[in-house]
Scaffold this active site. Structure first.
Site, PDB file in Angstrom:
ATOM      1  N   ASP A 255       0.826  -1.201   0.000  1.00 30.92           N
ATOM      2  CA  ASP A 255       0.000   0.000   0.000  1.00 30.92           C
ATOM      3  C   ASP A 255       0.868   1.263   0.000  1.00 30.92           C
ATOM      4  O   ASP A 255       0.632   2.202   0.765  1.00 30.92           O
ATOM      5  CB  ASP A 255      -0.953  -0.001   1.207  1.00 30.92           C
ATOM      6  CG  ASP A 255      -2.051   1.060   1.076  1.00 30.92           C
ATOM      7  OD1 ASP A 255      -2.347   1.466  -0.066  1.00 30.92           O
ATOM      8  OD2 ASP A 255      -2.597   1.477   2.114  1.00 30.92           O
TER       9      ASP A 255
ATOM     10  N   GLN B 265      -3.195  -5.158   6.183  1.00 32.15           N
ATOM     11  CA  GLN B 265      -3.148  -4.021   7.119  1.00 32.15           C
ATOM     12  C   GLN B 265      -4.160  -4.272   8.232  1.00 32.15           C
ATOM     13  O   GLN B 265      -5.365  -4.181   8.001  1.00 32.15           O
ATOM     14  CB  GLN B 265      -3.471  -2.714   6.380  1.00 32.15           C
ATOM     15  CG  GLN B 265      -2.324  -2.237   5.497  1.00 32.15           C
ATOM     16  CD  GLN B 265      -2.778  -1.205   4.468  1.00 32.15           C
ATOM     17  OE1 GLN B 265      -3.713  -1.450   3.704  1.00 32.15           O
ATOM     18  NE2 GLN B 265      -2.119  -0.066   4.427  1.00 32.15           N
TER      19      GLN B 265
ATOM     20  N   ARG C 216       1.586  13.340  10.274  1.00 32.18           N
ATOM     21  CA  ARG C 216       0.329  13.241   9.544  1.00 32.18           C
ATOM     22  C   ARG C 216      -0.413  12.042  10.101  1.00 32.18           C
ATOM     23  O   ARG C 216       0.071  10.910  10.027  1.00 32.18           O
ATOM     24  CB  ARG C 216       0.632  13.038   8.060  1.00 32.18           C
ATOM     25  CG  ARG C 216      -0.549  12.640   7.194  1.00 32.18           C
ATOM     26  CD  ARG C 216      -0.023  12.240   5.826  1.00 32.18           C
ATOM     27  NE  ARG C 216      -1.033  11.938   4.850  1.00 32.18           N
ATOM     28  CZ  ARG C 216      -1.620  10.743   4.705  1.00 32.18           C
ATOM     29  NH1 ARG C 216      -1.336   9.741   5.518  1.00 32.18           N
ATOM     30  NH2 ARG C 216      -2.497  10.543   3.747  1.00 32.18           N
TER      31      ARG C 216
ATOM     32  N   ASP D 241      -2.574   9.403   9.847  1.00 34.90           N
ATOM     33  CA  ASP D 241      -3.150   8.676   8.704  1.00 34.90           C
ATOM     34  C   ASP D 241      -4.445   7.964   9.083  1.00 34.90           C
ATOM     35  O   ASP D 241      -4.528   7.344  10.154  1.00 34.90           O
ATOM     36  CB  ASP D 241      -2.112   7.629   8.249  1.00 34.90           C
ATOM     37  CG  ASP D 241      -2.608   6.799   7.079  1.00 34.90           C
ATOM     38  OD1 ASP D 241      -2.801   7.376   6.003  1.00 34.90           O
ATOM     39  OD2 ASP D 241      -2.811   5.579   7.250  1.00 34.90           O
TER      40      ASP D 241
ATOM     41  N   GLU E 246      -5.548  13.588   8.611  1.00 38.64           N
ATOM     42  CA  GLU E 246      -5.884  13.098   7.271  1.00 38.64           C
ATOM     43  C   GLU E 246      -7.270  12.474   7.345  1.00 38.64           C
ATOM     44  O   GLU E 246      -7.437  11.272   7.528  1.00 38.64           O
ATOM     45  CB  GLU E 246      -4.880  12.057   6.758  1.00 38.64           C
ATOM     46  CG  GLU E 246      -5.069  11.728   5.277  1.00 38.64           C
ATOM     47  CD  GLU E 246      -5.555  10.312   4.949  1.00 38.64           C
ATOM     48  OE1 GLU E 246      -5.974  10.085   3.808  1.00 38.64           O
ATOM     49  OE2 GLU E 246      -5.540   9.430   5.834  1.00 38.64           O
TER      50      GLU E 246
ATOM     51  N   ARG F 134      -3.695   4.326  -8.302  1.00 38.20           N
ATOM     52  CA  ARG F 134      -3.023   5.500  -7.733  1.00 38.20           C
ATOM     53  C   ARG F 134      -1.562   5.582  -8.170  1.00 38.20           C
ATOM     54  O   ARG F 134      -0.942   6.646  -8.134  1.00 38.20           O
ATOM     55  CB  ARG F 134      -3.110   5.474  -6.198  1.00 38.20           C
ATOM     56  CG  ARG F 134      -4.515   5.731  -5.668  1.00 38.20           C
ATOM     57  CD  ARG F 134      -4.598   5.589  -4.165  1.00 38.20           C
ATOM     58  NE  ARG F 134      -4.257   4.241  -3.729  1.00 38.20           N
ATOM     59  CZ  ARG F 134      -4.132   3.879  -2.457  1.00 38.20           C
ATOM     60  NH1 ARG F 134      -4.314   4.757  -1.497  1.00 38.20           N
ATOM     61  NH2 ARG F 134      -3.828   2.633  -2.134  1.00 38.20           N
TER      62      ARG F 134
HETATM   63  C1  GLC Z   1      -4.431   6.785   3.936  1.00 37.49           C
HETATM   64  C2  GLC Z   1      -3.325   6.905   2.921  1.00 37.49           C
HETATM   65  C3  GLC Z   1      -3.536   5.912   1.844  1.00 37.49           C
HETATM   66  C4  GLC Z   1      -3.563   4.540   2.435  1.00 37.49           C
HETATM   67  C5  GLC Z   1      -4.546   4.452   3.585  1.00 37.49           C
HETATM   68  C6  GLC Z   1      -4.284   3.246   4.405  1.00 37.49           C
HETATM   69  O1  GLC Z   1      -5.652   7.137   3.433  1.00 37.49           O
HETATM   70  O2  GLC Z   1      -3.252   8.201   2.441  1.00 37.49           O
HETATM   71  O3  GLC Z   1      -2.565   6.003   0.840  1.00 37.49           O
HETATM   72  O4  GLC Z   1      -3.921   3.641   1.440  1.00 37.49           O
HETATM   73  O5  GLC Z   1      -4.456   5.522   4.476  1.00 37.49           O
HETATM   74  O6  GLC Z   1      -3.126   3.442   5.189  1.00 37.49           O
HETATM   75  C1  GLC Z   2      -8.794   7.305   3.158  1.00 38.66           C
HETATM   76  C2  GLC Z   2     -10.084   7.942   2.636  1.00 38.66           C
HETATM   77  C3  GLC Z   2     -10.427   7.471   1.290  1.00 38.66           C
HETATM   78  C4  GLC Z   2      -9.163   7.348   0.526  1.00 38.66           C
HETATM   79  C5  GLC Z   2      -8.394   6.186   1.076  1.00 38.66           C
HETATM   80  C6  GLC Z   2      -7.081   5.978   0.438  1.00 38.66           C
HETATM   81  O1  GLC Z   2      -8.956   6.848   4.407  1.00 38.66           O
HETATM   82  O2  GLC Z   2     -11.171   7.887   3.492  1.00 38.66           O
HETATM   83  O3  GLC Z   2     -11.283   8.366   0.656  1.00 38.66           O
HETATM   84  O4  GLC Z   2      -9.469   7.132  -0.790  1.00 38.66           O
HETATM   85  O5  GLC Z   2      -8.212   6.298   2.421  1.00 38.66           O
HETATM   86  O6  GLC Z   2      -7.216   5.785  -0.877  1.00 38.66           O
END
Ligand code: GLC
Ligand code: GLC
Length: 648
Positions: A151, A262, A292, A294, A336, A525
């Site tokens: 990821d 995960q 950040r 996450d 985030e 992505r």
């Molecule tokens: C956040 C990250 C994304 C990742 C997800 C799980 O949204 O920005 O890239 O897939 O968390 O960690």
């Molecule tokens: C984030 C968001 C979702 C985003 C993803 C990562 O937690 O909620 O919109 O696309 O993780 O791709």
């Protein structure tokens, strides 16, 4: 805020625990009595808050006091390990807590390997970061992770180790120091909702260790998972339906919101909170200044709810915040939360996240480019831009993730827009399926059950540069470049930290090679996560190239921002221009006014003098981009022009 009874309880608890702490840390206290006094003072100011949150979350556990003691020990121990230089930074930041609101702030974000190979490469790029005048550098997850699919690094196997392909923890520490010497704050991810299935805790859980199974959410049969799933959103439906993965080794279902490798951490267990406090402080002590947070929305689960944005998730973040105020106060948090705008703002609080991504602004800039209309954008800036004055937005155009259309359906319906239909249109538009679309994006996680879909693609490809270069003429190329500058112009002139997705400053196009890589091909992505092409980067210096056009103009905008403090602190007013295609903003501080005009169409738009007069009483204006001074009169905006005027 706290009543007398509560204060007595908190005080009593602390006075019972302190002698024990003093006994554990006797040596350190004797060696550094001054540091201990500082710790005690910070503990004293933050303990009531921490105790209140921690007891609300965990007091019902039979061993609550044991965990509370453990938490205080972790804080003291991490404080004693904190390097002196960072303790100095703590004091600076306490004196100037709003440092991140300065108009000098400018962020950049990149992957270590894609941008520069490894940490040594990033170190070598410091002159480039300075050329861009960055003061904030977010390096995407660089921790030890899984081989193969991980990821994009968000499956973390150790928060204390760097992925050996990228370097070592020692290198990370020296990089943080070197960046700081150059006026750049290091930003890293704190991926605290989940670990990878190869993290030590997960391995122990998977081998049957019950204590570690309680670090995660594991269930022996489908009863609980089914009950939870009734209310859950599917985040990565392409990979697995629902939110659980069966582990045959232990014959249990484990909670996996994202990928099946995960595993979501179980914050209902105070042991998890305490461990994660140490991991967080470890990163702070390595020199990270901004974390950040996450996937913040997902950290607390409660049956019968969507398990997103629950009140306890906020309490947890506040508790993390109180803990860092005690042991590493220079650290700040960035939220985030890519969710409904009502929920995004709830994380923004000096006691919670001081910074937050602004996914609504991001999405609506793209929405305005597609529709050539600024209604939703104006509405959002008028009604949803103001946040706690001690916090800041992080404004961005693109990130490493997909674009989700997270505007509020209710807001949209007030403008006569149907949210569902509009998202379908935007998805069609940005995947290039809508007739006449300039965009070249790809679908991400399209979910036939809900009709939901998100968008991948680089800024330049979504803004039309890819299509123009491959299929059209130089005039379309020009329009695409202007679209890129237009949206950046807006984030560079609003308050908050502007954040550049590195590569966008030279117009990187989509890279489709991920489709041939079996590890990446299922995740679109990767189309916008590309290796920095050094030759392309060099072309930023060559006049006449597209790279030069974009780069030089962005530098001009950066210069304007850095020379005008009003852009980060002034009052924001959205102008009523009687023209739905143009966004007009006034930034003022009482004496000076800056007028920003953004034309979202490929046609010239005229703003009549009488309309301008409502906002500008002075007779002359000075165009900061062209250096041209003129008497107030109608203004003609070129296609996609972003113009900045100051009252002179
Ligand atoms: C956040 C990250 C994304 C990742 C997800 C799980 O949204 O920005 O890239 O897939 O968390 O960690
Ligand atoms: C984030 C968001 C979702 C985003 C993803 C990562 O937690 O909620 O919109 O696309 O993780 O791709």
């Amino acid at each position: 805020m706290f009543d007398q009874t509560f204060k007595r309880k908190a005080h009593l608890s602390l006075s019972r625990l302190l002698p024990r702490l003093e006994a554990y840390f006797k040596q350190q206290i004797e060696a550094k009595p001054g540091d201990w006094q500082i710790f005690l003072a910070r503990l004293d100011s933050n303990f009531n808050n921490l105790f209140s949150l921690y007891s609300t979350l965990y007091a019902s556990q039979y061993d609550f006091f044991y965990h509370l003691e453990g938490l205080l020990c972790s804080l003291a121990s991490m404080w004693f390990q904190r390097p002196d230089e960072l303790k100095g930074l703590d004091q600076l930041r306490e004196k100037d807590p709003l440092w991140f609101q300065s108009n000098q702030m400018l962020g950049g974000v990149c992957y270590v390997d894609l941008f520069a190979g490894d940490l040594a490469g990033i170190m070598d790029q410091i002159p480039y970061f300075k050329e861009l005048e960055l003061t904030y550098l977010h390096l995407m997850p660089l921790y030890k992770t899984l081989e193969g699919n991980n990821d994009g690094g968000y499956a973390i196997s150790s928060y204390r180790e760097v992925n050996p392909r990228l370097g070592t923890i020692e290198q990370l520490i020296s990089l943080a120091t070197k960046l700081r010497e150059n006026g750049i704050s290091l930003v890293l991810d704190f991926v605290f909702n989940h670990t990878s299935d190869q993290h030590e805790w997960a391995l122990k859980a998977n081998s049957g260790d019950l204590d570690y199974q309680e670090y995660y959410r594991m269930y022996p049969d489908r009863r609980m998972p089914d009950a939870f799933e009734k209310h859950l959103r599917e985040i990565f439906p392409d990979e697995h339906p629902g939110a659980f993965t069966y582990k045959k080794e232990v014959r249990k279902w484990v909670w996996t919101t994202f990928h099946s490798y995960q595993w979501d951490l179980n914050y209902a267990n105070p042991a998890v909170f305490n461990c994660m406090i140490e991991e967080m402080l470890f990163l702070a002590n390595a020199g990270v200044e901004v974390l950040r947070l996450d996937a913040i929305a997902f950290i607390w689960k409660q049956i019968g709810t969507s398990c997103e944005n629950l009140p306890e998730a906020h309490m947890l973040v506040k508790a993390f915040n109180a803990a860092k105020r005690i042991a590493a106060p220079a650290l700040i948090f960035k939220s985030e939360a890519i969710v409904h705008p009502d929920e995004v703002t709830k994380y923004i609080d000096p006691d919670e996240c001081q910074l937050s991504y602004n996914p609504l602004l991001m999405a609506l800039l793209w929405e305005s480019l597609a529709t050539r209309k600024t209604g939703l954008l104006k509405q959002a800036l008028t009604e949803r831009y103001a946040i706690n004055p001690r916090c800041s937005w992080v404004n961005y155009i693109r990130s490493h993730d997909d674009i989700g259309w997270t505007f509020s359906d209710q807001d949209a319906s007030r403008l006569g827009i149907n949210g569902y239909d509009h998202r379908q249109f935007l998805n069609d538009f940005y995947t290039g399926n809508f007739k006449g679309s300039f965009a070249r994006g790809l679908p991400f996680q399209s979910n036939p059950k809900t009709g939901d879909m998100r968008i991948s693609g680089t800024t330049a490809s979504l803004a039309g540069l890819e299509k123009a270069l491959k299929e059209e003429t130089s005039s379309e190329v020009e329009l695409a470049v202007r679209r890129i500058l237009l949206v950046h112009g807006i984030i560079f002139t609003l308050s908050g930290i502007p954040l550049v997705y590195l590569g966008d400053e030279i117009g990187n196009l989509n890279d489709y090679s991920y489709q041939k890589d079996p590890i990446k091909s299922a995740d679109s992505r990767w189309v916008h996560r590309l290796k920095m092409d050094q030759q392309k980067l060099e072309r930023r210096k060559k006049t006449g190239t597209i790279e030069y056009r974009i780069f030089e103009n962005l530098l001009k905008l950066i210069k304007i921002r850095k020379e005008n403090a009003i852009l980060s602190s002034g009052f924001l007013q959205v102008m009523d221009l009687e023209n739905e295609h143009v966004l007009g903003l006034v930034r003022s501080n009482g004496t000076v006014k800056i007028i920003l005009l953004a034309n979202f169409t490929e046609k010239v738009q005229t703003i009549p003098e009488n309309v301008l007069k409502i906002y500008v009483s002075d007779n002359s204006l000075y165009n900061l981009s062209t250096g041209h001074k003129f008497h107030l009169k109608k203004i003609d905006l070129d296609p996609f022009e972003f113009a900045i005027f100051i009252t002179a």
